[in-house]
Design an enzyme around this catalytic site. Structure first.
Site, PDB file in Angstrom:
ATOM      1  N   THR A 159       0.931  -0.927  -0.304  1.00  0.00           N
ATOM      2  CA  THR A 159      -0.455   0.155   0.404  1.00  0.00           C
ATOM      3  C   THR A 159       0.872   1.366  -0.373  1.00  0.00           C
ATOM      4  O   THR A 159       2.194   1.411   0.611  1.00  0.00           O
ATOM      5  CB  THR A 159      -0.992  -0.084   1.660  1.00  0.00           C
ATOM      6  N   ARG A 186     -10.535 -10.147  -3.944  1.00  0.00           N
ATOM      7  CA  ARG A 186     -10.450  -9.865  -1.994  1.00  0.00           C
ATOM      8  C   ARG A 186     -10.099  -8.338  -1.976  1.00  0.00           C
ATOM      9  O   ARG A 186     -10.251  -7.638  -2.701  1.00  0.00           O
ATOM     10  CB  ARG A 186      -9.345 -10.672  -1.662  1.00  0.00           C
ATOM     11  N   VAL A 187     -11.326  -7.617  -1.011  1.00  0.00           N
ATOM     12  CA  VAL A 187     -11.123  -6.725  -0.807  1.00  0.00           C
ATOM     13  C   VAL A 187      -9.915  -6.187   0.647  1.00  0.00           C
ATOM     14  O   VAL A 187     -10.095  -7.165   1.438  1.00  0.00           O
ATOM     15  CB  VAL A 187     -12.073  -6.254  -0.590  1.00  0.00           C
ATOM     16  N   GLY A 188      -9.202  -5.449   0.519  1.00  0.00           N
ATOM     17  CA  GLY A 188      -8.051  -5.274   1.945  1.00  0.00           C
ATOM     18  C   GLY A 188      -9.239  -4.254   2.814  1.00  0.00           C
ATOM     19  O   GLY A 188     -10.075  -3.382   2.228  1.00  0.00           O
ATOM     20  N   ASP A 189      -7.757  -3.556   3.535  1.00  0.00           N
ATOM     21  CA  ASP A 189      -8.458  -1.967   4.133  1.00  0.00           C
ATOM     22  C   ASP A 189      -8.539  -0.895   3.957  1.00  0.00           C
ATOM     23  O   ASP A 189      -9.539  -0.093   3.896  1.00  0.00           O
ATOM     24  CB  ASP A 189      -7.534  -1.919   5.307  1.00  0.00           C
ATOM     25  N   THR A 208      -1.997   0.684   6.508  1.00  0.00           N
ATOM     26  CA  THR A 208      -1.002   0.110   5.587  1.00  0.00           C
ATOM     27  C   THR A 208      -0.700  -1.402   6.700  1.00  0.00           C
ATOM     28  O   THR A 208      -0.134  -1.345   7.921  1.00  0.00           O
ATOM     29  CB  THR A 208       0.178   0.373   5.435  1.00  0.00           C
ATOM     30  N   GLY A 209      -0.490  -2.864   5.930  1.00  0.00           N
ATOM     31  CA  GLY A 209      -0.368  -3.631   6.784  1.00  0.00           C
ATOM     32  C   GLY A 209      -1.491  -4.659   6.459  1.00  0.00           C
ATOM     33  O   GLY A 209      -1.694  -4.738   4.969  1.00  0.00           O
ATOM     34  N   GLY A 211      -4.615  -6.137   5.757  1.00  0.00           N
ATOM     35  CA  GLY A 211      -5.709  -5.491   5.810  1.00  0.00           C
ATOM     36  C   GLY A 211      -7.098  -5.765   6.186  1.00  0.00           C
ATOM     37  O   GLY A 211      -7.710  -5.584   6.936  1.00  0.00           O
TER      38      GLY A 211
HETATM   39  N1  GLY Z   1      -3.863  -2.819   4.254  1.00  0.00           N
HETATM   40  C1  GLY Z   1      -3.947  -3.301   2.320  1.00  0.00           C
HETATM   41  C2  GLY Z   1      -4.259  -4.746   1.548  1.00  0.00           C
HETATM   42  O1  GLY Z   1      -4.395  -5.594   2.833  1.00  0.00           O
HETATM   43  O2  GLY Z   1      -4.853  -5.218   0.972  1.00  0.00           O
END
Ligand code: GLY
Length: 278
Positions: A159, A186-189, A208-209, A211
């Site tokens: 990220t 897939r959807v992250g944070d 960041t990290g 998600g």
């Molecule tokens: N931090 C971004 C993700 O996990 O997609």
């Protein structure tokens, strides 16, 4: 004092601080939102970062990207967008030129084309090599469990993001190709308001990290809600400690403070500027 803070991803192996400092200086505009967007565009266009060109590939070889922008009282995001150069610009346009806050998948792509963004393939040879290596490690049974955070972060830092306080206004922007070893869809944070990004009248936060963990903790909102109760850096450290060994990082600005904190290597730049110097 105005401030612009950029990060290049928790777990990023490379030392990118010099290039990020240059991006911060070039991105610093009179407007907080345009500054964070420009900073993220610079990183999306640099294949060393996991966003835009150079994004991680999903296990099926596709590239699906998430991005979001936020100012106090407004938000725009794209989820799983494909074949565009700068997802963060499309997220901004969702906020400014659509009746919605979030567009996903083929709807986000169609909207991008309508707004004039041409077809663009963000895949790089390095991204393909990383994905092939992940598949090989999976086949060889080298992955202890699906959810092994350091493995997910091993191949490329995660990220990019920026937060700003300029002329007493706050803004935040984030963009990502997602972590390694993820399924299509897939959807992250990053595009989840309160998880990977939050911005209000008291400040702005970008995470960041991994998600999934950041969503579970609603990390950006957790930090935002504590602004003013302790020094900003202390708040960020305390919230990150709750993640144990899971890779995570944040950048944040409040009315008087700014910081970048991570439990992994995280390239970042902080630019502070007196109004009279601009
Ligand atoms: N931090 C971004 C993700 O996990 O997609």
């Amino acid at each position: 004092m105005d401030a612009l803070v950029l990060h290049g991803g928790a777990g990023h192996k490379s030392e990118l601080r010099d290039v990020m400092q240059k991006y911060a200086e070039e991105a610093f505009k009179n407007d907080a939102l345009e500054s964070v967007i420009q900073a993220v565009v610079f990183m999306e266009d640099n294949p060393l970062f996991n966003a835009g060109t150079g994004s991680n590939m999903r296990m099926d070889g596709s590239i699906q990207m998430d991005a979001a922008v936020m100012v106090p009282g407004d938000f725009g995001a794209v989820i799983n967008i494909e074949n565009v150069k700068n997802p963060v610009l499309v997220a901004r346009d969702v906020m400014h030129h659509s009746p919605h806050l979030i567009l996903a998948g083929d709807g986000a792509v169609k909207f991008a084309r309508k707004m004039g963004y041409p077809e663009y393939n963000p895949a790089t040879e390095k991204a393909r090599e990383r994905r092939d290596k992940v598949i090989q490690e999976l086949r060889n049974g080298k992955i202890p469990s699906y959810y092994h955070p350091d493995f997910l972060m091993e191949f490329l830092g995660d990220t990019v993001g920026a937060v700003a306080r300029i002329d007493e206004k706050f803004a935040a922007a984030v963009s990502t190709g997602g972590t390694s070893l993820t399924l299509r869809g897939r959807v992250g944070d990053s595009p989840i308001i309160g998880a990977g990004i939050y911005c209000g009248e008291n400040g702005a936060v970008v995470a960041t990290g991994i998600g999934e963990e950041i969503i579970r903790h609603m990390l950006s909102l957790a930090i935002y809600n504590r602004i003013g109760t302790a020094p900003l850096e202390e708040i960020c450290r305390e919230e990150i400690e709750k993640f144990g060994d899971v890779p995570v990082g944040v950048i944040a600005v409040s009315i008087e403070e700014e910081c970048a904190v991570s439990n992994r290597n995280m390239p970042y730049a902080i630019l502070r500027m007196e109004e009279r110097n601009r």
